[in-house]
Design an enzyme around this catalytic site. Structure first.
Site, mmCIF file in Angstrom:
data_model
loop_
_atom_site.group_PDB
_atom_site.id
_atom_site.type_symbol
_atom_site.label_atom_id
_atom_site.label_comp_id
_atom_site.label_asym_id
_atom_site.label_seq_id
_atom_site.Cartn_x
_atom_site.Cartn_y
_atom_site.Cartn_z
ATOM 1 N N CYS A 1 -13.046 3.335 -28.406
ATOM 2 C CA CYS A 1 -14.371 3.937 -28.563
ATOM 3 C C CYS A 1 -15.087 4.078 -27.224
ATOM 4 C CB CYS A 1 -15.201 3.114 -29.537
ATOM 5 S SG CYS A 1 -14.477 3.151 -31.158
ATOM 6 N N GLU A 2 -14.542 4.892 -26.378
ATOM 7 C CA GLU A 2 -15.127 5.204 -25.068
ATOM 8 C C GLU A 2 -14.751 6.645 -24.754
ATOM 9 O OE1 GLU A 2 -16.858 3.251 -22.923
ATOM 10 O OE2 GLU A 2 -16.609 1.344 -23.990
ATOM 11 N N ARG B 1 -5.681 2.850 -15.595
ATOM 12 C CA ARG B 1 -5.768 3.571 -14.312
ATOM 13 C C ARG B 1 -6.466 4.937 -14.421
ATOM 14 N NH1 ARG B 1 -2.201 5.238 -11.572
ATOM 15 N NH2 ARG B 1 -3.052 4.693 -9.557
ATOM 16 N N GLY C 1 0.768 -1.245 0.000
ATOM 17 C CA GLY C 1 0.000 0.000 0.000
ATOM 18 C C GLY C 1 0.791 1.284 0.000
#
Ligand SMILES: Cc1ncc(COP(=O)(O)O)c(C=O)c1O
Length: 429
Positions: A357-358, A327, A239
């Site tokens: 295509c987004e 990400r 982390g």
């Protein structure tokens, strides 16, 4: 320190020109610095030497065999989360005895494979899973399954909700209050070897306080369970956050950086906050860093395909897409974007977007960059962790090649996929 710098104005990974790599191997292209990864591994071990920890690199961050074998040779253990990751580690020369096996949904087949391989322990995320591990171990007479419960300490880690794991709103681990009873219930079970205890509170944590709060909460429980059940290790998870902004300008990594308003955790602070709490435990300490070891060591290199302007915005369309690095789309994550060649004078404000295509296929909104032209290369920095390992073939896009640089040497450690690779295994109707 990471080893990604400008030399004569041009971006280099260690001694190798990124432009030359893009010319030779094409784009999009992942490039990693072996020296940086090893340096991070050694620094982390160094600041925690009072604890003599076993570092179990979290394979999910970047599972390329070359990176796994680099770390295995340096003495690292591994945190795996699937049968596939365990196989990768073995293929790379990692020792199963230094592998901890995590994951909320291990199948019986995966448990069996982990037992057969001889993993250090399964990190158990529910009571039902513990029963299943005991049952699978019972089928192999004489085999005791090494286990450690993953404790959910219910401590918020800050950062993005999608990478917080240690609160009761998350699916991970066993609630703190239930843990002692589950160890007690399992203590007479001869199919199980109660070996350790684990926690992992989240990812990209940039302050010492959440680690300290979680460890402080855990220590009394850990001591009690150590004394009652002979637990050998306490695994404090991964982390540790890294710097995504200004990573290149400083030439430094996460733990040293103090960007603008926010003060980031330094490696020394991380160590200081933990060593005093852990050094008297008389248990082996495990860590599971992923991003910290590989994040700042890698970049995604992409080529500018087109530029266009709407009434509102300027767009720079590049040949890498969200399928290659998800990400920004998934976590609204920031990655610094830099020209690979010598930056041209001047500045533009542009959205750097991919060809998928987004509408979410955006690497950076309203970025101030030197002017770019068709054919220029850009580097999306700090992409060594959760980059290629989360890449997909969406839009039937072959995944990029991966290059590992060590000094003046660059090696292809994964070939670029071809379209035909993507439909292998499919059948026409
Ligand atoms: C159990 C566990 N350990 C370690 C890690 C590695 O986290 P990081 O890359 O933030 O160090 C993760 C990542 O989510 C994880 O789930």
């Amino acid at each position: 320190m990471h080893r990604i710098q400008r030399k004569g104005g041009e971006l280099h990974v260690e001694g190798v020109s990124v432009e030359a790599l893009a010319d030779r191997y094409g784009t999009p292209l992942y490039v990693y610095s072996a020296g940086t990864i090893l340096d991070h591994y050694r620094r982390l071990r160094g600041v925690l030497r009072a604890l003599n920890p076993l570092i179990c690199y979290s394979v999910k961050a970047n599972s390329n065999l070359a990176i796994l074998s680099l770390l295995a040779r340096a003495g690292s253990g591994f945190d795996v989360v699937s049968g596939g990751e365990l196989e990768r580690v073995r293929k790379a020369g990692g020792k199963p005895a230094k592998c901890v096996y995590a994951g909320v949904g291990k199948t019986e087949e995966e448990i069996e494979a982990g037992l057969r391989a001889g993993v250090k322990a399964f990190h158990v995320e529910s009571e039902e899973e513990l029963h299943t591990i005991a049952m699978v171990a019972g089928r192999k007479r004489g085999r005791r399954a090494p286990v450690a419960l993953r404790v959910n300490p219910d401590v918020a880690a800050g950062g993005h909700a999608k990478i917080t794991t240690g609160t009761y709103a998350n699916k991970f681990g066993i609630p703190f209050e239930q843990v002692a009873a589950i160890y007690r219930g399992a203590s007479g079970d001869r199919r199980l070897h109660l070996r350790g205890i684990q926690m992992h509170i989240g990812s990209q944590i940039t302050q010492a306080a959440p680690f300290r709060a979680a460890v402080r909460k855990m220590v009394p429980l850990v001591e009690r369970l150590r004394d009652r059940h002979g637990l050998e290790y306490f695994d404090i998870g991964g982390g540790v956050g890294i710097v995504y902004q200004d990573a290149l300008a400083s030439g430094r990594d996460g733990w040293w950086k103090t960007p603008k308003a926010q003060r980031f955790l330094t490696l020394n602070e991380y160590a200081l906050s933990l060593v005093s709490l852990l050094r008297n435990l008389k248990m082996q300490i495990l860590l599971e860093p992923g991003r910290f070891l590989v994040g700042n060591a890698g970049m995604l290199v992409t080529e500018v395909l087109y530029r266009k302007r709407t009434g509102q915005k300027h767009f720079t369309v590049v040949d890498a897409g969200m399928n290659d690095l998800i990400r920004p789309t998934l976590y609204e994550a920031f990655h610094q974007i830099e020209p690979v060649g010598k930056p041209r004078p001047g500045a533009i404000s542009t959205d750097v977007v991919g060809p998928v295509c987004e509408s979410g296929d955006v690497f950076g909104h309203d970025r101030t960059l030197p002017p770019v032209e068709r054919g220029d290369r850009l580097a999306i920095l700090s992409a060594g962790a959760y980059g290629f390992s989360m890449a997909s073939n969406y839009n039937t896009r072959p995944r990029p090649a991966e290059i590992l640089v060590s000094g003046n040497r660059a090696r292809v450690v994964r070939s670029r996929e071809r379209a035909a690779d993507l439909w292998r295994g499919e059948r026409r109707s």
